[in-house]
Design a protein around this motif. Structure first.
Motif, PDB file in Angstrom:
ATOM      1  N   GLU A  69       0.522  -1.121   0.161  1.00  0.00           N
ATOM      2  CA  GLU A  69      -0.301   0.464   0.032  1.00  0.00           C
ATOM      3  C   GLU A  69       0.894   1.064  -0.010  1.00  0.00           C
ATOM      4  OE1 GLU A  69      -3.234   1.320   2.855  1.00  0.00           O
ATOM      5  OE2 GLU A  69      -1.781   1.176   3.650  1.00  0.00           O
ATOM      6  N   SER A  70       1.479   1.470   0.908  1.00  0.00           N
ATOM      7  CA  SER A  70       3.015   2.261   0.694  1.00  0.00           C
ATOM      8  C   SER A  70       3.329   2.201  -0.199  1.00  0.00           C
ATOM      9  CB  SER A  70       3.533   2.627   2.419  1.00  0.00           C
ATOM     10  OG  SER A  70       3.340   2.125   2.964  1.00  0.00           O
ATOM     11  N   LEU A  71       3.922   1.474  -1.002  1.00  0.00           N
ATOM     12  CA  LEU A  71       4.792   1.661  -1.945  1.00  0.00           C
ATOM     13  C   LEU A  71       4.156   1.744  -3.084  1.00  0.00           C
ATOM     14  CD1 LEU A  71       7.231   0.582  -4.392  1.00  0.00           C
ATOM     15  CD2 LEU A  71       6.021  -1.343  -4.488  1.00  0.00           C
ATOM     16  N   GLY A  72       2.667   1.792  -3.489  1.00  0.00           N
ATOM     17  CA  GLY A  72       1.955   2.307  -4.785  1.00  0.00           C
ATOM     18  C   GLY A  72       1.694   3.733  -4.262  1.00  0.00           C
ATOM     19  N   LEU A  73       1.297   3.591  -3.436  1.00  0.00           N
ATOM     20  CA  LEU A  73       0.300   5.020  -2.700  1.00  0.00           C
ATOM     21  C   LEU A  73       2.099   6.603  -3.027  1.00  0.00           C
ATOM     22  CD1 LEU A  73      -1.811   4.558   0.376  1.00  0.00           C
ATOM     23  CD2 LEU A  73      -2.261   6.034  -1.506  1.00  0.00           C
ATOM     24  N   LYS A 114       8.698 -11.983   3.622  1.00  0.00           N
ATOM     25  CA  LYS A 114       7.231 -11.534   2.225  1.00  0.00           C
ATOM     26  C   LYS A 114       6.284 -12.665   3.076  1.00  0.00           C
ATOM     27  CE  LYS A 114       9.869 -10.984  -1.026  1.00  0.00           C
ATOM     28  NZ  LYS A 114      10.597 -10.628  -2.317  1.00  0.00           N
ATOM     29  N   SER A 115       4.943 -11.875   3.076  1.00  0.00           N
ATOM     30  CA  SER A 115       3.958 -12.598   2.970  1.00  0.00           C
ATOM     31  C   SER A 115       3.228 -13.226   1.617  1.00  0.00           C
ATOM     32  CB  SER A 115       2.524 -11.859   3.579  1.00  0.00           C
ATOM     33  OG  SER A 115       0.997 -12.340   2.905  1.00  0.00           O
ATOM     34  N   LYS A 116       2.611 -14.168   1.815  1.00  0.00           N
ATOM     35  CA  LYS A 116       2.635 -14.890   0.168  1.00  0.00           C
ATOM     36  C   LYS A 116       0.728 -14.541  -0.715  1.00  0.00           C
ATOM     37  CE  LYS A 116       6.468 -17.271   0.092  1.00  0.00           C
ATOM     38  NZ  LYS A 116       7.664 -17.516  -0.672  1.00  0.00           N
ATOM     39  N   ALA A 117       0.091 -13.381   0.181  1.00  0.00           N
ATOM     40  CA  ALA A 117      -0.997 -12.971  -0.170  1.00  0.00           C
ATOM     41  C   ALA A 117      -0.262 -11.746  -0.709  1.00  0.00           C
ATOM     42  CB  ALA A 117      -1.988 -13.153   0.956  1.00  0.00           C
ATOM     43  N   ASN A 118      -1.804 -10.776  -1.785  1.00  0.00           N
ATOM     44  CA  ASN A 118      -1.093  -9.966  -2.443  1.00  0.00           C
ATOM     45  C   ASN A 118      -2.704  -9.362  -1.388  1.00  0.00           C
ATOM     46  OD1 ASN A 118      -3.383 -11.625  -4.120  1.00  0.00           O
ATOM     47  ND2 ASN A 118      -3.159  -9.683  -4.942  1.00  0.00           N
ATOM     48  N   ALA A 119      -2.848  -7.974  -2.141  1.00  0.00           N
ATOM     49  CA  ALA A 119      -3.633  -7.072  -1.924  1.00  0.00           C
ATOM     50  C   ALA A 119      -4.007  -6.608  -3.425  1.00  0.00           C
ATOM     51  CB  ALA A 119      -3.371  -6.004  -0.880  1.00  0.00           C
ATOM     52  N   LEU A 120      -5.156  -6.343  -3.777  1.00  0.00           N
ATOM     53  CA  LEU A 120      -5.582  -6.438  -5.338  1.00  0.00           C
ATOM     54  C   LEU A 120      -5.588  -4.935  -5.494  1.00  0.00           C
ATOM     55  CD1 LEU A 120      -7.182  -6.897  -8.222  1.00  0.00           C
ATOM     56  CD2 LEU A 120      -9.296  -6.256  -6.613  1.00  0.00           C
ATOM     57  N   VAL A 121      -5.808  -3.945  -4.271  1.00  0.00           N
ATOM     58  CA  VAL A 121      -6.196  -3.058  -4.635  1.00  0.00           C
ATOM     59  C   VAL A 121      -4.705  -2.017  -4.531  1.00  0.00           C
ATOM     60  CG1 VAL A 121      -5.428  -2.207  -2.116  1.00  0.00           C
ATOM     61  CG2 VAL A 121      -7.199  -0.711  -3.003  1.00  0.00           C
ATOM     62  N   ASP A 122      -3.959  -2.700  -3.890  1.00  0.00           N
ATOM     63  CA  ASP A 122      -2.011  -2.204  -4.322  1.00  0.00           C
ATOM     64  C   ASP A 122      -1.734  -2.784  -5.129  1.00  0.00           C
ATOM     65  OD1 ASP A 122      -2.759  -1.590  -1.430  1.00  0.00           O
ATOM     66  OD2 ASP A 122      -1.988  -2.794  -0.479  1.00  0.00           O
ATOM     67  N   ASP A 123      -2.355  -3.572  -5.788  1.00  0.00           N
ATOM     68  CA  ASP A 123      -1.420  -4.473  -7.071  1.00  0.00           C
ATOM     69  C   ASP A 123      -2.206  -3.227  -8.236  1.00  0.00           C
ATOM     70  OD1 ASP A 123      -1.010  -5.922  -5.328  1.00  0.00           O
ATOM     71  OD2 ASP A 123      -0.833  -7.754  -6.667  1.00  0.00           O
ATOM     72  N   LEU A 124      -3.887  -3.322  -7.764  1.00  0.00           N
ATOM     73  CA  LEU A 124      -3.943  -1.932  -8.909  1.00  0.00           C
ATOM     74  C   LEU A 124      -4.098  -0.485  -9.341  1.00  0.00           C
ATOM     75  CD1 LEU A 124      -7.678  -3.746  -8.787  1.00  0.00           C
ATOM     76  CD2 LEU A 124      -5.893  -3.556 -10.564  1.00  0.00           C
ATOM     77  N   ALA A 129       0.162   3.324 -12.100  1.00  0.00           N
ATOM     78  CA  ALA A 129       1.118   4.411 -11.629  1.00  0.00           C
ATOM     79  C   ALA A 129       2.206   4.140 -12.154  1.00  0.00           C
ATOM     80  CB  ALA A 129       1.859   4.133 -10.241  1.00  0.00           C
ATOM     81  N   LEU A 130       2.295   2.553 -13.032  1.00  0.00           N
ATOM     82  CA  LEU A 130       3.661   2.261 -14.208  1.00  0.00           C
ATOM     83  C   LEU A 130       3.052   2.831 -15.127  1.00  0.00           C
ATOM     84  CD1 LEU A 130       4.124  -1.608 -13.116  1.00  0.00           C
ATOM     85  CD2 LEU A 130       5.850   0.614 -13.103  1.00  0.00           C
ATOM     86  N   GLN A 131       1.311   2.907 -15.666  1.00  0.00           N
ATOM     87  CA  GLN A 131       1.476   2.878 -16.654  1.00  0.00           C
ATOM     88  C   GLN A 131       1.390   4.185 -16.916  1.00  0.00           C
ATOM     89  OE1 GLN A 131       1.123   0.727 -18.802  1.00  0.00           O
ATOM     90  NE2 GLN A 131      -1.081   0.745 -19.765  1.00  0.00           N
ATOM     91  N   LYS A 132       1.116   5.295 -15.894  1.00  0.00           N
ATOM     92  CA  LYS A 132       1.097   6.963 -16.263  1.00  0.00           C
ATOM     93  C   LYS A 132       2.493   7.203 -15.747  1.00  0.00           C
ATOM     94  CE  LYS A 132      -2.770   7.708 -13.018  1.00  0.00           C
ATOM     95  NZ  LYS A 132      -3.160   8.057 -11.730  1.00  0.00           N
ATOM     96  N   ALA A 133       3.380   6.781 -15.174  1.00  0.00           N
ATOM     97  CA  ALA A 133       4.907   6.631 -15.804  1.00  0.00           C
ATOM     98  C   ALA A 133       5.439   6.398 -17.448  1.00  0.00           C
ATOM     99  CB  ALA A 133       5.504   6.187 -14.462  1.00  0.00           C
TER     100      ALA A 133
END
Length: 360
Positions: A69-73, A114-124, A129-133
């Motif tokens: 979450e922090s990384l994505g924000l 590392k947790s083996k689970a993801n969070a959809l909201v963070d991945d999206l 952000a990558l696409q905007k970049a």
């Protein structure tokens, strides 16, 4: 008198140093742009929450926890600031620290595990952000990384054709539920622009948001994909509702009732609280949240409510440590504690206000 002069001198020195840091970062960038001043909130994050490896601590707790979450924000903020040098550093953090073998992001790193689970909201959020970049700086690594994550979301993170809250590689389990605040139309459409989703697949995701029932204008918390049922909480979690309202606005869903309530409540109380009872629309907690104010600002800007956004911004800034002589200058503190979320979201809101020339 001497104290006032001393404080002024210290403040000016900090401003000069911050400006120098910004100039140096931009000068090193592969695609330099006009330097932008480092905001107090950015100073706090880089000096008090960020490690030498570029990871953002969640809090001041002795046991460090790092969230996707922090990384994505932070990546979202750096795109808005147009800071390619720091964005590229975070791309390295993403690839080296957060990406799992199947190309989804670990939602949490704790004790270097590392947790083996993801969070959809963070991945999206990271894909967006990558696409905007990529549109800004045309660097192949941005889009190729976004595409890897998007493909993994399609393969691992969908249940019966609908994106769900998480995928857990340790149990090979995909959630059967989607939290409505995770349904970000702009981010989901990036999956379509990457040719991972078809238009029909995008439409299927947004239909969950568009068809959601409402109570007093507010949205359900979640949708059970398996049972095809929506669920409301007894309390209005303002973070969830404001994210959902923003996303619904982008999906062309009328959210005017929520905006009207926000303006009325703020005018009446001079503040907004973190949670409200759904039955009475009265506060169920006594605390204010800088993240709530940040999301209100971003939502108000999308609704062309610039005056309201500016008013809320001033209230939000009252919660920030603005004295440059204080040890946690620029931070949103709860006494001696803080949380990365409560610093990153206000920073994004402030940058957006500056970008749209609502504040200077």
């Amino acid at each position: 008198m001497h104290t006032r002069i001393y404080r002024t001198a210290i403040f000016l020195l900090i401003v000069i140093l911050l400006g120098g840091c910004t100039w140096r970062q931009q000068k090193e960038s592969a695609d330099p742009v006009s330097p932008q001043p480092v905001l107090p909130g950015e100073y706090f994050i880089t000096h008090h929450l960020m490690t030498d490896q570029g990871l953002i601590r969640t809090s001041f707790a002795e046991e460090h926890i790092y969230l996707s979450e922090s990384l994505g924000l932070w990546m979202d903020y750096l795109v808005r600031k147009k800071d390619q040098n720091l964005f590229d550093q975070q791309l390295g953090v993403l690839q080296d620290q957060f990406l799992l073998d199947h190309h989804l992001l670990s939602w949490q790193i704790e004790s270097e595990q590392k947790s083996k689970a993801n969070a959809l909201v963070d991945d999206l959020r990271v894909v967006s952000a990558l696409q905007k970049a990529n549109r800004l700086w045309k660097k192949p690594a941005y889009q190729s990384t976004a595409k890897e994550i998007a493909q993994a979301l399609k393969e691992k993170n969908m249940y019966k054709g609908i994106l769900s809250d998480y995928y857990d590689a340790s149990t090979n389990r995909t959630s059967h539920t989607i939290t409505l605040s995770y349904i970000d139309p702009k981010a989901i459409k990036e999956l379509e622009s990457l040719h991972i989703f078809t238009k029909q697949m995008t439409s299927n995701q947004l239909a969950i948001l568009k068809q959601a029932p409402r109570k007093k204008g507010f949205f359900p918390k979640s949708y059970d994909i398996k049972k095809k049922t929506y669920s409301f909480d007894q309390e209005i979690n303002m973070i969830d509702q404001l994210y959902t309202a923003q996303h619904a606005h982008h999906a062309k869903v009328n959210t005017s009732e929520i905006m009207k309530w926000l303006k009325t409540s703020f005018k009446q109380d001079g503040k907004l609280y973190g949670r409200y009872k759904l039955s009475t629309l009265q506060p169920s907690v006594t605390y204010e949240s800088p993240s709530v104010y940040a999301l209100v600002i971003l939502y108000a800007l999308k609704q062309n409510e610039q005056k309201f956004a500016k008013t809320v911004y001033h209230r939000m800034k009252e919660l920030q440590t603005q004295d440059p002589l204080k040890p946690y200058y620029g931070g949103y503190m709860n006494e001696k504690e803080t949380h990365s979320f409560d610093n990153l979201l206000p920073l994004i809101a402030e940058r957006e206000l500056l970008n749209e020339s609502v504040v200077q």
